[in-house]
Write a protein that holds these residues in place. Structure first.
Motif, PDB file in Angstrom:
ATOM      1  N   CYS A  67       0.850  -1.186   0.000  1.00 59.29           N
ATOM      2  CA  CYS A  67       0.000   0.000   0.000  1.00 59.29           C
ATOM      3  C   CYS A  67       0.893   1.246   0.000  1.00 59.29           C
ATOM      4  N   MET A 108       0.305   4.149   0.856  1.00 58.95           N
ATOM      5  CA  MET A 108       0.106   5.063   1.974  1.00 58.95           C
ATOM      6  C   MET A 108       0.696   4.537   3.269  1.00 58.95           C
ATOM      7  N   CYS A 109       0.432   3.274   3.606  1.00 54.09           N
ATOM      8  CA  CYS A 109       0.886   2.782   4.905  1.00 54.09           C
ATOM      9  C   CYS A 109       1.905   1.651   4.764  1.00 54.09           C
ATOM     10  N   VAL A 152       1.508  -1.489   4.028  1.00 54.44           N
ATOM     11  CA  VAL A 152       1.072  -2.835   4.367  1.00 54.44           C
ATOM     12  C   VAL A 152       0.973  -3.681   3.088  1.00 54.44           C
ATOM     13  N   CYS A 167      -4.505  -0.435   0.554  1.00 53.92           N
ATOM     14  CA  CYS A 167      -5.122  -1.430   1.432  1.00 53.92           C
ATOM     15  C   CYS A 167      -6.543  -0.985   1.755  1.00 53.92           C
ATOM     16  N   CYS A 192      -6.801   2.235   3.928  1.00 57.63           N
ATOM     17  CA  CYS A 192      -6.479   3.487   3.244  1.00 57.63           C
ATOM     18  C   CYS A 192      -7.517   3.800   2.175  1.00 57.63           C
TER      19      CYS A 192
HETATM   20 ZN    ZN Z   1      -2.706   1.357   3.542  1.00 61.84          ZN
END
Ligand code: ZN
Length: 73
Positions: A27, A29-30, A32, A56, A59
């Protein structure tokens, strides 16, 4: 079917069939690990394998709820 092929050394090579369960990305953004539905990506006719990022579920929810794409820029 599609598969990935990786040469391990001069005498060994592995090929792994790509299914809807063994393709992953991180992902953006994070970070994962996310399972990628390859059929969905190929099916929209616009994505390419390098320019496509899969968020994910957490997000995606945030983005849909009005979160910002630009957090990391
Ligand atoms: Zn994410």
């Amino acid at each position: 079917m599609f598969y990935v092929k990786e040469r391990l050394n001069d005498s060994m090579e592995i090929s792994i069939e790509i299914t809807d369960e063994n393709v992953f990305c991180h992902c953006p953004m994070c970070g994962v690990e996310v399972v990628v539905d390859i059929a969905e990506i190929l099916g929209d006719g616009e994505s390419d394998l390098f320019g496509t990022a899969i968020y994910c579920s957490e997000c995606s929810k945030k983005i849909r709820a009005g979160g910002s794409y630009d957090e990391h820029k």
